[in-house]
Scaffold this active site. Structure first.
Site, short mmCIF file in Angstrom:
data_model
loop_
_atom_site.label_atom_id
_atom_site.label_comp_id
_atom_site.label_asym_id
_atom_site.label_seq_id
_atom_site.Cartn_x
_atom_site.Cartn_y
_atom_site.Cartn_z
N GLU A 18 -16.90 39.17 -47.48
CA GLU A 18 -17.92 38.48 -46.70
C GLU A 18 -18.12 37.04 -47.18
O GLU A 18 -18.26 36.13 -46.38
CB GLU A 18 -19.26 39.22 -46.75
CG GLU A 18 -19.30 40.50 -45.92
CD GLU A 18 -19.37 40.27 -44.42
OE1 GLU A 18 -19.38 39.11 -43.95
OE2 GLU A 18 -19.41 41.27 -43.70
N ASP A 57 -24.91 34.20 -40.64
CA ASP A 57 -24.98 35.06 -41.82
C ASP A 57 -25.20 34.22 -43.07
O ASP A 57 -24.66 33.12 -43.19
CB ASP A 57 -23.69 35.86 -41.98
CG ASP A 57 -23.48 36.87 -40.87
OD1 ASP A 57 -24.47 37.24 -40.20
OD2 ASP A 57 -22.33 37.29 -40.66
#
Length: 147
Positions: free
Chosen positions: A54, A68
């Site tokens: 991520e 995000d």
């Protein structure tokens, strides 16, 4: 010339204060997770894998396309507020996910995990990288760690 040096020093000092970020090593991240109450080895491995794919373990990671934030890439649409006040599912500001401490990230990630597990049976499916990179036994990420 002295004024120029002083100016550069001041700017550099401000940047150091503003850049409250850290890039973890895998074992360092797993150890920090353990301090935040995640002690199950399989979960430690999976969380470590998720952080790798991520954010590459960068606490200051922001994906401007998806919204995000942080080392676990927590989404601003549902979980954190981009305004100056805390809000959404985790009742936090997204900017609080960008510091050296992973405590806010882990606290919010636990909520996301629990909610997703309640809905789908597997809490990790809230993270896009999970199915592609982190499904199954991921203890290899922490096999050499002193936890």
């Amino acid at each position: 010339m002295t004024l120029k040096v002083l100016s550069v020093f001041i700017i550099f000092s401000i940047l150091l204060i503003v850049c409250d970020c850290k890039t973890y090593l895998p074992c360092e991240f797993a150890s920090a997770l353990k301090k935040e109450g995640i002690t199950n080895r399989k979960q430690l491995g999976t969380w470590t894998c998720i952080a790798k794919y991520e954010s590459n373990f960068n606490t200051k990671a922001i994906n401007s396309k998806s919204g995000d934030y942080g080392i676990l890439q927590i989404n601003s649409k549902y979980w954190c507020s981009t305004s100056s006040t805390a809000g959404k599912g985790c009742n936090i500001r997204c900017s609080s996910l960008l510091g050296d401490s992973i405590r806010p990230d882990v606290t919010c990630a636990k909520k996301i995990y629990a909610e997703t597990k309640r809905i789908s049976g597997d809490g990790f499916t809230a993270w896009v990288v999970y199915k592609k990179y982190c499904l199954g036994d991921q203890t290899k990420w922490i096999s050499k760690c002193k936890l």
